[in-house]
Write a protein that holds these residues in place. Structure first.
Motif, PDB file in Angstrom:
ATOM      1  N   THR A 195      77.790  80.343  26.256  1.00  0.00           N
ATOM      2  CA  THR A 195      76.657  80.281  25.341  1.00  0.00           C
ATOM      3  C   THR A 195      77.004  79.456  24.112  1.00  0.00           C
ATOM      4  O   THR A 195      76.246  78.610  23.662  1.00  0.00           O
ATOM      5  CB  THR A 195      76.263  81.705  24.893  1.00  0.00           C
ATOM      6  N   PHE A 196      78.196  79.718  23.591  1.00  0.00           N
ATOM      7  CA  PHE A 196      78.589  79.069  22.341  1.00  0.00           C
ATOM      8  C   PHE A 196      78.676  77.559  22.490  1.00  0.00           C
ATOM      9  O   PHE A 196      78.260  76.805  21.613  1.00  0.00           O
ATOM     10  CB  PHE A 196      79.928  79.627  21.844  1.00  0.00           C
ATOM     11  N   TYR A 197      79.253  77.103  23.612  1.00  0.00           N
ATOM     12  CA  TYR A 197      79.441  75.657  23.780  1.00  0.00           C
ATOM     13  C   TYR A 197      78.323  75.005  24.597  1.00  0.00           C
ATOM     14  O   TYR A 197      78.452  73.840  25.000  1.00  0.00           O
ATOM     15  CB  TYR A 197      80.786  75.364  24.443  1.00  0.00           C
ATOM     16  N   ALA A 198      77.254  75.754  24.826  1.00  0.00           N
ATOM     17  CA  ALA A 198      76.202  75.250  25.720  1.00  0.00           C
ATOM     18  C   ALA A 198      75.693  73.878  25.290  1.00  0.00           C
ATOM     19  O   ALA A 198      75.449  72.998  26.119  1.00  0.00           O
ATOM     20  CB  ALA A 198      75.051  76.247  25.775  1.00  0.00           C
ATOM     21  N   SER A 199      75.590  73.655  23.971  1.00  0.00           N
ATOM     22  CA  SER A 199      75.001  72.400  23.509  1.00  0.00           C
ATOM     23  C   SER A 199      76.045  71.283  23.425  1.00  0.00           C
ATOM     24  O   SER A 199      75.728  70.173  23.018  1.00  0.00           O
ATOM     25  CB  SER A 199      74.364  72.607  22.139  1.00  0.00           C
ATOM     26  N   SER A 200      77.269  71.579  23.751  1.00  0.00           N
ATOM     27  CA  SER A 200      78.327  70.570  23.637  1.00  0.00           C
ATOM     28  C   SER A 200      79.066  70.458  24.966  1.00  0.00           C
ATOM     29  O   SER A 200      80.085  71.111  25.188  1.00  0.00           O
ATOM     30  CB  SER A 200      79.289  70.995  22.520  1.00  0.00           C
ATOM     31  N   PRO A 201      78.545  69.634  25.876  1.00  0.00           N
ATOM     32  CA  PRO A 201      79.081  69.593  27.242  1.00  0.00           C
ATOM     33  C   PRO A 201      80.577  69.309  27.298  1.00  0.00           C
ATOM     34  O   PRO A 201      81.288  69.886  28.126  1.00  0.00           O
ATOM     35  CB  PRO A 201      78.299  68.455  27.892  1.00  0.00           C
ATOM     36  N   ALA A 202      81.048  68.459  26.368  1.00  0.00           N
ATOM     37  CA  ALA A 202      82.473  68.122  26.405  1.00  0.00           C
ATOM     38  C   ALA A 202      83.321  69.375  26.185  1.00  0.00           C
ATOM     39  O   ALA A 202      84.344  69.562  26.835  1.00  0.00           O
ATOM     40  CB  ALA A 202      82.783  67.076  25.353  1.00  0.00           C
TER      41      ALA A 202
END
Lengths: 1018, 520
Positions: free
Chosen positions: B358-365
């Protein structure tokens, strides 16, 4: 009224025995009350030049003590007998004698004194006629020096005196570095400043507006009287004293606008993204991994930044305002004359941040005379308020931050805590400081209050023998508050609530001096003797308190009690000194002059066995032009040869640096509780002692055409031994800091100094031209432990060379292909596109042993040219100043050419690629594996410059109203034009001084200032 | 009228003299009121213990275990990678440390010698102090020998040919690495003789203090020094002595070795004591210690996952993948993976109380990246590491290490079958199958490879892997080096000699005769 008996009791009660006896001695001498007989004479004294009345002229009946002073309209009255002779005297005018005779009205017309050599010069603990000087004393032309609008008197010396170099910066309220006749010491090269007889380390807190005269003592003969403090030269400043007579009011106001005149060519968004992406590409290709470009710089990425293009210089630099208002009242009677000055100075920064410097200072001088007793007091108070620029890391200034800031970072960003923009780890990968945000968010305020009180009395015990007691009290209180609130300035520059902090430093320092001076002056026929003996005591008590609070929520009140945790500490020291001084001047027939000085100093700065030192000097002068056997043409007015030899000292090391102590805070923790730890941390030399300098100089002074044309040529050699120096220690010693302050070197400075001046005041068009030139050659004759050289920032100091010479690798081109890399001396990390360095020692590998000397860091010469003229009501002056012969390491340029994540110089756009090979700019690579930006001659430039330092045009408004005596309006420009090849902001930058003298890390450039001023005298 | 003038004069002079404090002879000797003179110190047993505490204090600075040393040990190996934007960190991991910029590696060198200086002060002064309790004196001297040995171990291990200060002097000439190891061995030997097995059950001001050097710690390091100099026979004997002390055992939960939950546990031979509760809250990076200094580490913020700290160090994919090679007896993933690495775990993984996916969902890398979990304060107690203050003790020597090093000594001295049992003790803790059953009858060479694999998975991000790579000669072995390059591209920039960091330029410049390490 206190009776004699009461006084005795009082003395007995209050005074120690020695002083009590002194009081009795004083009582034994009686003072003759003056009384005058005869009729009342009255008259008007006017100036021959402009026929205006002269107030404040002293009129004395020759051979008596009867005195009168002219009043408001130059009028006077005095009781005199017909045989009496009236002597009219006034500073700057020739004395005039008139016999009373039968007249009851006696007007006098005084003409200006054109013999400049009759000027009286303030020297250490006394005064001397300029023509009788045997030492090297430069008198500053105050009229010219005051045209520099500044908060610091030291800055006014720039270019005015040969052999004096000034380094300053454009930071409001920044410190000014000054050196006289080169460098004599590694620890402290700032001269001693003596303001109205009070020793201060720097003129920092004093308003330049109230200065009446400044003298620079440059050699041992003149400065030996300051013994241990004299080695770096002495600047004597005298503030305006009151004169008996009419009350005068002077008002001065100047307002100026300041701008940085130069702009660095740094890349915009596209240029930045291009170079940084190339650097990442080169990194990955060389490492053999897939190319990964920061998404913010990658046009194919959704995170590509295309809507931000910040020109940080444009955003951060603005027009600063400098203003100075001064009001001076002078007047009084013989028994008490006063001079009172109020000075207000304010400078807002040319950086668009709250930083500024504001100061109000007042100075009251009272002096008077009653019979054989002269007395005076000085009360000065200064309050300053400085909003200080913030450095995230030491040496990282707001100027370097502005240049390094990346154009893809916005100035403002409402989404971040605090409202200022920053960079992102993921999209930009750049650690970039937003200097506008950082300096706006942080409150960093320094307040200083300084009070100086000085009181003196001088009693003429018998004719010519005077005893003077002078006691001064100099107290400074300061408070610095630095509050760093929680904020988000982007990746790395995040301040969490836990990190938010408030640091408060309060402190005070009290310095007291007590000077007991005995002087004797006698003229016996052709013999003139002038002797001085004195006993001086000095004490300096210093106390610092620090409190620190850590942990603030956004918006929480910036006070200690709101912090989540607090701690406090303090530090204090005391330094004492006792000195005995003596001086003898002997003149024979105004032809031969001899001076001898002796001073013994004892100080608590060294251990008991080393705390005492003796300093002495001898100097002589021969007024050749006064020899009868010479028949000089009438246009030759002065020929004088003078020379001297002497020793001086320097004790500027921190207090307690001879006695080793333990640090009790080196603890650890066991079972989650503090386990106290104590250990020796610093390495100290118990045998550390005074630094000594001997100086020799010889000079020829010439004057022609009634001294309208003057010339002085001088040669000096200064040798310093036992230089106090923090010798760097290897890390393996284990000491912190990794250096030891010890007597670790010898050096020599020599040079020529010339001044020439011509003035023509004989016509309506009056003008003065003067020029000065000083040369300097510095040589280290002994250094370090076992002669081991000392390294500084891109510098190496070794025997046989000058201090702080630049020392770096030599770039000899760019590797064009792999074959060339393979065929060249081994350079670890090198690849095509990297800088090729010269294998100086020819061992087939590039190492630190391939660094060579790349130039002298200390300017070889410095000069100043002054021209001033007036015609009718108009006046004009300009002042050029410059120095050269030195090289500068432009560290700012190095940063901008590093090809990393920070912003770049536009020069970097021409980087090497396999298809762009005709360039000397290496290919950018993240990590710089070849060390392309290592210390090399790529970034070393000439430091020569010539600068139009000031230009001023003024107009005296003709006035009919007698109430306003003078009104002048003027336009003043400073730092108007600079001729230099140096590509940094300013070749006149402030650096650490010696070992790293030639390193420009991004000092605040001196701004161009254009000001409008008005002066009104009532 | 006449008297009036006299009165004024007399009053002036008397007031002036009285109000000015006179400076007499005594005033010309001023002593520092802010610190105690060294001459008044080193008098009592309390002074002695404070002196040795200060020698421990050097373990907490930036150059040592606060930040630089773990990074210098980890960054080069194939269990970690660094993409730090800070050149000094990035270069440390890429065999590219710059002679012109001694940040990080230079700080380490500097502070090892500050620690040695403090230990030498104890060794020079404490023998002169009279103690009522001779055992206390021995313990203090034993700790000083241990600490000097420990700092010197680091200096020799990271910088090769270094000075060896054994007395109080200003200049110490550079010595060979062999001479360095000799001194390390001598110091640990002396320490082992003087130190107690435990501080429980003793009397004295140090009674019950966990974290002080013990006989076990000294023996463990002595064995390690023998092992690093390929003296397998002595190493074997020494490790056996540790095992025979009978006071150490593995903790059941592997992750208990990397959090504040179970510090100074039964598996720990020596650990650096960090605490958020001791001392002040200022970060004591280094320099002259001040009263406000805390006793915390900045390792966690340096190694932290993106957005929770600086992410200067990340685990390698080789490590992540190798954890998948062998399942536990119950068919599950090796539990050490989740204790060591944050990753987008199917079924979810919590970091700092948030769900990874959830936390990194917007940052694919980041979503597809892996981050360090070992030694992070990430089990929910803290929201991130941005206050720089981690209180987690750094475990320098674990019993698991003793067991695997002992197994290695058995294998190297010809007892390959004997190695199985000790390896299995370490495997059993995480539920891995019996090696004697899955891989019976390994040759000495196969066992070496096996020990390499076991150590790789047991100690990642604990600073041991690169030491292993170097001492096993893999860097000189073309095939092994190629294999390392395939696992970690950072090895592409390795050149011979770069297994050591450069001697800092300040040492080169100011210690005449010092020679730089090869290839710098």
């Amino acid at each position: 009224m206190i009776t004699n008996q009461q006084l005795f009791l009082y003395c007995h009660f209050l005074l120690p025995k020695k002083e009590w006896l002194l009081a009795i001695v004083m009582l034994l001498f009686s003072v003759n009350q003056m009384s005058a007989q005869g009729k009342v004479i009255s008259g008007v004294v006017t100036s021959a030049q402009d026929q205006l009345p002269l107030p404040g002229v002293n009129i004395m009946i020759k051979g008596t003590k009867t005195v009168a002073v002219t009043g408001f309209d130059g009028e006077y009255t005095i009781k005199a007998s017909p045989n009496d002779i009236l002597v009219f005297s006034f500073i700057g005018f020739q004395n005039k004698e008139l016999t009373v005779g039968n007249q009851s009205k006696l007007d006098a017309i005084l003409s200006e004194d054109t013999n400049k050599l009759n000027e009286v010069v303030v020297i250490g603990y006394g005064t001397q006629k300029k023509s009788d000087l045997t030492g090297s004393v430069s008198v500053v032309n105050m009229e010219s020096a005051k045209k520099t609008v500044t908060y610091d008197a030291a800055k006014m010396l720039q270019g005015q005196v040969p052999g004096v170099t000034v380094q300053s910066s454009g930071e409001p309220g920044g410190f000014v570095n000054i050196k006289i006749r080169g460098i004599t010491s590694f620890s402290n090269n700032n001269p001693l400043f003596v303001i109205d007889g009070i020793m201060v380390d720097a003129p920092y807190d004093f308003a330049p507006g109230e200065i009446e005269s400044m003298q620079v003592l440059k050699d041992a003969s003149s400065a030996a009287i300051y013994g241990v403090r004299g080695a770096n030269g002495v600047v004597i400043i005298t503030t305006k004293k009151g004169k008996a007579g009419k009350t005068e009011v002077k008002f001065k106001s100047i307002v100026g606008l300041q701008n940085v005149t130069k702009k660095w060519d740094v890349t915009d968004r596209l240029g930045y993204q291009k170079i940084t992406s190339e650097a990442e590409r080169n990194r990955d290709i060389r490492a053999g991994v897939p190319v990964s470009i920061a998404p913010g710089n990658d046009p194919t990425s959704p995170s590509y930044i295309s809507n931000v293009n910040t020109d940080w210089q444009k955003e951060a630099l603005q027009t600063g305002v400098v203003q100075n208002q001064a009001l001076t009242f002078t007047g009084g009677a013989e028994s008490i004359a006063y001079s009172f000055n109020v000075d207000y100075f304010k400078n807002t920064s040319y950086v668009k941040t709250p930083q500024d410097y504001e100061r109000i200072s007042t100075n009251l001088n009272l002096n008077g005379k009653k019979g054989k007793f002269k007395y005076g007091t000085k009360v000065a108070y200064t309050q300053s308020d400085k909003e200080i620029f913030n450095e995230y890391n030491a040496g990282q200034t707001v100027i370097s931050d502005i240049l390094n800031a990346v154009p893809t970072m916005p100035v403002y960003d409402a989404n971040r805590l605090g409202g200022y923009g920053g960079t992102d780890n993921l999209t930009q990968r750049a650690i970039s400081m937003n200097p506008i945000g950082y300096n706006n968010l942080i409150t960093n305020n320094g307040k200083r209050n300084r009070f100086i009180g000085d009181i003196w009395g001088e009693l003429e015990i018998v004719k010519g023998l005077k005893y003077k007691l002078d006691v001064s009290y100099d107290r400074t209180d300061w408070e610095t508050r630095k509050f760093i609130p929680p904020s988000d300035l982007g990746w790395y520059y995040i301040t969490t609530n836990d990190e938010a902090s408030l640091d408060i430093n309060n402190g005070n320092e009290l310095r007291t001096f007590m000077n007991n001076l005995l002087t004797y002056e006698v003229t016996l026929g052709k013999h003139k003797i002038d002797a001085l003996a004195g006993w001086i005591q000095e004490k300096r008590d210093h106390h610092d308190y620090w409190s620190r609070g850590v942990g603030y929520k956004p918006g929480e009140i910036a006070m200690l009690q709101y912090a989540d945790s607090r701690n406090a500490s303090e530090y204090k020291f005391t330094i004492t000194g006792v000195s005995y001084i003596s001086r003898l001047n002997y003149a024979y027939d105004d032809r031969y002059l001899i001076q001898a000085n002796f001073r013994q100093d004892r100080t608590s700065l060294f251990s008991e066995k080393n705390n005492s030192a003796n300093f002495y000097s001898f100097s002589g002068g021969w007024k050749i032009s006064n020899e009868k056997f010479l028949h000089l043409p009438s246009w030759v007015s002065n020929i004088k040869l003078r020379g001297g030899y002497g020793t001086l000292g320097n004790n500027t090391i921190p207090q307690y640096f001879f006695a080793s102590t333990v640090n009790s805070f080196a603890g650890y923790d066991f079972n989650n509780a503090l386990a106290p730890g104590t250990t020796v941390v610093a390495a100290l030399d118990p045998n550390v002692k005074w630094e000594k300098t001997t100086s020799k100089n010889i000079a020829l002074e010439l004057g022609f055409f009634d001294n309208d044309l003057q010339f002085t040529g001088e040669y000096f050699i200064k040798k310093s031994t036992d230089l106090l120096l923090g010798v760097p220690l290897p890390y393996s010693t284990g000491a912190f800091p990794a250096n030891i302050t010890t007597n670790a070197g010898d050096m020599q400075n020599k040079g020529f100094e010339f001044t020439a001046s011509y003035s023509n005041h004989h016509h309506k068009f009056k003008y003065d031209i003067s020029a000065n030139l000083g040369t300097l050659k510095n040589e280290i004759t002994k250094i370090g432990v076992n002669g081991n050289p000392i390294y500084g920032a891109v510098s190496k100091t070794e025997v046989g060379r000058s201090a702080g010479e630049l020392f770096a690798w030599e770039a000899i081109g760019i590797f064009q292909n792999a074959a060339e890399v393979a065929a060249s001396p081994k350079q670890t990390g090198a690849a095509p596109g990297d800088v090729k360095f010269r294998d100086v020692n020819g061992d087939g590998i590039i190492t630190d042993a391939d660094r060579t000397f790349q130039g002298v860091a200390i300017p070889k010469y410095g000069f100043g040219i002054n021209f001033s003229a007036s015609y009718s009501n108009f006046d004009f002056s300009m002042f050029w100043q410059g120095s050269g012969g030195n090289k500068v390491f432009n560290a700012m340029y190095r940063n901008l050419m590093a090809g990393q994540y920070g912003n770049h110089s536009t020069d970097e756009l021409n980087y090497w690629t396999p298809t762009n090979t005709n360039t000397n700019i290496p290919a950018p690579v993240i990590g710089d594996p070849n060390g392309n930006s290592r210390d090399s001659n790529r970034f070393i430039q000439s430091g020569d410059y010539v600068r139009l330092q000031t230009m001023e045009m003024g107009f005296n408004i003709p006035l009919k109203d007698k109430f306003i005596q003078k009104a002048r309006v003027y336009v003043n420009g400073q730092n108007l034009w600079t001729i230099t090849k140096y590509t940094g902001y300013d070749p006149d930058f402030n650096s650490d001084g010696l070992i790293s003298r030639g390193y420009d890390a991004g000092s605040f450039p001196n701004p161009r200032t254009v000001s409008l001023g008005v002066e009104v005298n009532f | 009228m006449k008297y009036k003038i006299f009165n004024y004069i007399a009053i002036f002079f008397s007031l002036a003299v009285v109000t000015t404090s006179c400076v007499d002879n005594e005033d010309l000797t001023q002593l520092d009121p802010n610190n105690n003179a060294v001459d008044s110190f080193w008098k009592t047993d309390e002074d002695a213990i404070e002196g040795v505490n200060a020698a421990y204090g050097s373990l907490l600075t930036d150059g040592t275990y606060m930040r630089s040393t773990p990074l210098l040990l980890d960054a080069r190996a194939d269990d970690a990678r660094t993409n730090s934007p800070w050149g000094s960190m990035y270069n440390a991991g890429h065999f590219n440390s710059n002679v012109a910029d001694a940040s990080i590696y230079g700080w380490a060198f500097e502070t090892y010698y500050q620690g040695i200086y403090r230990a030498n002060q104890v060794l020079a002064n404490v023998p002169e102090i009279e103690f009522k309790d001779a055992a206390l004196k021995n313990r203090i001297l034993g700790q000083a020998y241990f600490l000097r040995g420990l700092y010197l171990f680091h200096a020799v291990n990271l910088f090769k040919n270094v000075p060896i200060p054994t007395s109080l002097a200003v200049y110490y000439p550079q010595k060979t690495q062999a001479e360095g190891w000799e001194q390390v061995i001598a110091d640990f030997k002396t320490a082992a003789e003087l130190l107690p097995v435990s501080y429980n059950g003793i009397s004295g001001i140090d009674a019950g203090q966990k974290g002080r050097a013990t006989k076990g710690a000294a023996l463990g390091y002595l064995g390690k020094a023998y092992l690093f100099t390929k003296d397998f026979a002595n190493a074997k004997t020494t490790f056996k002595q540790v095992i025979d002390l009978g006071v150490y055992s593995l903790v059941s939960n592997y992750r208990d070795n990397f959090t504040t939950a179970n510090e100074n546990n039964s598996e720990s031979l020596f650990e650096v004591q960090f605490s958020r509760d001791a001392g002040g809250v200022d970060l004591g990076w280094g320099g002259a210690p001040a009263s406000g200094w805390g006793k915390t580490s900045a390792r966690a913020i340096t190694y932290a996952p993106r957005a929770f700290g600086w992410t200067d160090v990340q685990p390698s994919w080789a490590l992540f993948n190798e954890f998948h090679d062998e399942k536990t007896k119950t068919g599950e993933l090796d539990p050490r993976l989740d204790a060591t690495i944050f990753y987008n775990k199917p079924g979810g993984m919590k970091l700092y109380g948030k769900d990874f996916a959830t936390f990194y969902a917007s940052s694919p890398a980041d979503l597809n990246d892996i981050f360090c979990r070992k030694y992070q304060n990430s089990d929910g107690e803290f929201a991130d590491e941005y206050d720089w203050r981690s209180g987690i003790n750094e475990r320098l020597l674990r019993y698991a290490d003793i067991l695997l090093m002992y197994a290695e000594c058995l294998n190297e001295t010809g007892d390959t079958p004997g190695a199985y049992g000790y390896i299995q003790m370490v495997r059993n803790r995480v539920g891995l199958p019996d090696l004697a059953i899955t891989k019976p009858g390994m040759t000495q060479d196969q066992m070496r490879e096996q020990i390499g694999h076991e150590r790789f998975l047991e100690f990642p991000l604990e600073g041991h892997r690169f030491d292993d790579i170097r001492r096993w000669g893999w860097l000189e072995n073309t095939a092994k080096l190629a294999w390392l390059k395939s696992r970690d591209a950072e090895f592409n920039s390795y050149t011979a000699g770069r297994e050591y960091y450069p001697i800092p330029q300040l040492e080169m410049d100011n210690n005449p005769g010092t020679k730089q390490n090869d290839s710098y």
